[in-house]
Design an enzyme around this catalytic site. Sequence first.
Site, PDB file in Angstrom:
ATOM      1  N   ARG A 679       0.855  -1.183   0.000  1.00 57.81           N
ATOM      2  CA  ARG A 679       0.000   0.000   0.000  1.00 57.81           C
ATOM      3  C   ARG A 679       0.891   1.233   0.000  1.00 57.81           C
ATOM      4  NH1 ARG A 679      -5.222  -1.666   1.707  1.00 57.81           N
ATOM      5  NH2 ARG A 679      -5.208  -3.732   2.693  1.00 57.81           N
ATOM      6  N   GLY A 680       0.494   2.234  -0.754  1.00 61.90           N
ATOM      7  CA  GLY A 680       1.265   3.472  -0.807  1.00 61.90           C
ATOM      8  C   GLY A 680       0.375   4.666  -1.007  1.00 61.90           C
ATOM      9  N   GLN A 682       0.094   6.456  -3.512  1.00 59.89           N
ATOM     10  CA  GLN A 682      -0.470   6.571  -4.852  1.00 59.89           C
ATOM     11  C   GLN A 682      -1.423   5.439  -5.191  1.00 59.89           C
ATOM     12  OE1 GLN A 682       2.766   7.308  -7.727  1.00 59.89           O
ATOM     13  NE2 GLN A 682       4.040   7.256  -5.908  1.00 59.89           N
ATOM     14  N   ASP A 814      11.233  10.222  -5.208  1.00 63.98           N
ATOM     15  CA  ASP A 814      10.812   9.455  -4.032  1.00 63.98           C
ATOM     16  C   ASP A 814      11.710   8.227  -3.862  1.00 63.98           C
ATOM     17  OD1 ASP A 814       9.318   8.985  -1.774  1.00 63.98           O
ATOM     18  OD2 ASP A 814       7.723   7.923  -2.814  1.00 63.98           O
TER      19      ASP A 814
END
EC number: 2.7.11.1
Length: 991
Positions: A679-680, A682, A814
């Site tokens: 999960r992130g 974006q 990132d």
Amino acid sequence: MLRLLFIVRLLFLMPLASSRSNHSEEVENLLKLKSTFGETKSDDVFKTWTHRNSACEFAGIVCNSDGNVVEINLGSRSLINRDDDGRFTDLPFDSICDLKLLEKLVLGNNSLRGQIGTNLGKCNRLRYLDLGINNFSGEFPAIDSLQLLEFLSLNASGISGIFPWSSLKDLKRLSFLSVGDNRFGSHPFPREILNLTALQWVYLSNSSITGKIPEGIKNLVRLQNLELSDNQISGEIPKEIVQLKNLRQLEIYSNDLTGKLPLGFRNLTNLRNFDASNNSLEGDLSELRFLKNLVSLGMFENRLTGEIPKEFGDFKSLAALSLYRNQLTGKLPRRLGSWTAFKYIDVSENFLEGQIPPYMCKKGVMTHLLMLQNRFTGQFPESYAKCKTLIRLRVSNNSLSGMIPSGIWGLPNLQFLDLASNYFEGNLTGDIGNAKSLGSLDLSNNRFSGSLPFQISGANSLVSVNLRMNKFSGIVPESFGKLKELSSLILDQNNLSGAIPKSLGLCTSLVDLNFAGNSLSEEIPESLGSLKLLNSLNLSGNKLSGMIPVGLSALKLSLLDLSNNQLTGSVPESLVSGSFEGNSGLCSSKIRYLRPCPLGKPHSQGKRKHLSKVDMCFIVAAILALFFLFSYVIFKIRRDKLNKTVQKKNDWQVSSFRLLNFNEMEIIDEIKSENIIGRGGQGNVYKVSLRSGETLAVKHIWCPESSHESFRSSTAMLSDGNNRSNNGEFEAEVATLSNIKHINVVKLFCSITCEDSKLLVYEYMPNGSLWEQLHERRGEQEIGWRVRQALALGAAKGLEYLHHGLDRPVIHRDVKSSNILLDEEWRPRIADFGLAKIIQADSVQRDFSAPLVKGTLGYIAPEYAYTTKVNEKSDVYSFGVVLMELVTGKKPLETDFGENNDIVMWVWSVSKETNREMMMKLIDTSIEDEYKEDALKVLTIALLCTDKSPQARPFMKSVVSMLEKIEPSYNKNSGEASYGESANDEITKVV
């Protein structure tokens, strides 16, 4: 009498004995300096440094006529002040300064560490001091006692904090001062140096200067070189600067300067190099028309207006002129660049008019001719056809006309030829075959005519060819098929005829093919179906006939336009999302504007046969009805359970970038909560197992407003609602990854999109991320140092490729350990480009403004706090944090670091103590002792990467080079296998 002779002899021998004693002390002091370096790669330097030799015989030592040491010159010797036990030690400035007559000390351009210390002040006979380009730490000591000092070089020495400017105020003999490229705290221009009237050279670039340049600068009347670039200097250029009539070089670029060039600037007639680019200066260039000795002039990215002085055409030394992105008008001087070895001109994005000066390559050394987006007219000068040194020629978006000299097409070093959007005419000649270096050819929107030369295949480096909107005629040569690197071939809106070459099927790198608006005939070649990377195919507005090749059905095209041709037959079902208007012979039951395909005519048959067919139809219908009924029941059960229906296959658009052995529905059906593996910010990442047994990773891009609860339905999982705000991020990632092919960058297979969902399909990384291996699986397994070293180098190479290996550098924005994935062989792969920014290819200033802070806490470079301008160096900082994680085993943010601290501050605070034992304590305890020396070297590189000053950080090319040079400790004195063994071999031993 004998007694008198004895006394005389004694008086004679006493100075000799004293001299021998002094010389012996000098030898001991120098040997103490030698011991600081221990065993070094520069042992050759110290071979002569033994008790058997006098100090004057030591390499790098100069003595006066009395045999006293007056100079130590050990610059550029790769020296590291580390003793035989491997400990870093401060240089013995007390011993050095015991050399009472020492006048010159040169230790610059080495790898010296530690603090410089106050003992330096004891070298009160010094006239020349060079400690620049080293890795010292801490503040520089006061040197007010060095009253004889004439030369002081400390640039890029590693010193930081507050510089003791006040200790310089009485150094009246100082003529050379270089202290730039260091990590000083923000400070105003040092007024203490304004009374050092002997100064001839001042280098203070990248030294955190703020505020205005003081009026007192006028006192430095002997100045020949003044460099203040890459600071935060504001206000106007002071009018007092015009009194510095000896100036030969003035560099003040990349500041916040405003206003006009001061009146009287014309008086700086000795000026040879002037660069005030990337400021907010305004006004015209009239003050520069008298500076006839200029060699280089840079004032790009300002707000300049008015004309370029005609006097520039008479400057006999001018070799480089960069004035792009201003508001300049008028004409360029006709004789510009004709007097000297002129190399470079960039006046793009102005409002210049008139003709292009013809003599800029008169001396045959010009490399860049950049004049795009102006109002130039007339013909392109014949003289440049002989300019074999040209690398980039760009004159697009002007009003130029006439024929291009044939020699231009075949220039051997030309890499970029851009003549687009002018009124050029004539032929593209066969000379193009000699352009062996040419990668991009853009002749679009002109009036070129004639046939396309078959010799174009000789330009075998071509990646992009754009000839659209011209008057080319004749056939498309089969020789295009020999261009193996060709990615984009745009020939639309011409008068081409004949067949589409079958040989294009050999151009396996083709992504974009556009032949629209020509008179091409015959059938679409089946060979186009072998172009597995093809993403866009436009053959509209031709006279193509026959059926649509079945092979096109296998392509994952985001654009297919075959409209307005003479095609016949049925449209393959997988291509119905394309455009087929204007083909009266085409049919389809799924495209409303095409006629339905006929079911076949009934034939006269006997009653029994007729009844048999009816029976057969009834049976088939019954089977179909049962099938649909069963499907409906299953469908209803799933809908009741999952609350939503699965989207239809035809709603999805697939853009493929590699050969695929799956279809989109296989992917979509597996987008379920139970398949989430990450999960992130974006979106979520899913593990998808295909029927073939292959495993993929699928990233679902969501919008910030959408809810991300744990849905169960595949359709619910893909529902994004209003996701228009996400289009830019998604398109950025696709555009970036689709063009990237590197072993250390994650591979993108395709993108799958519909109205309300966006998916990216990657190769699956079975060993997770570097973050997981370092921080979430400790205790289960420990990664040995050889693996960590391989991961560091591989990830560095991936990031180097993004920064330096593409036509347009990519900033990741990132970089972090969770975005470094590990494949089945433990190779690192850079991943997650949702925040990537592609820098415009022709921008010399490669910074860009970020509307919001991007990245992850603990990895974000400090410049985000005071500027919106970030570049590749911000990625370098983040990578330095990753290196610190690899060496220390710590997370970027931990309570152990103390309040308001992170891993960078923690490591830096320890490194400033210059205590090797303390540095060793930073290394992860799980790393084997024999490798800790190498780990310390990597930590040193991490410190360079995380420098507070972006300019002081190395480029990724340098980082890769430094990592490659680290010779594994285990291999130095043993016969073990070299570091080239795969990480996978090592993981089986260590994990």
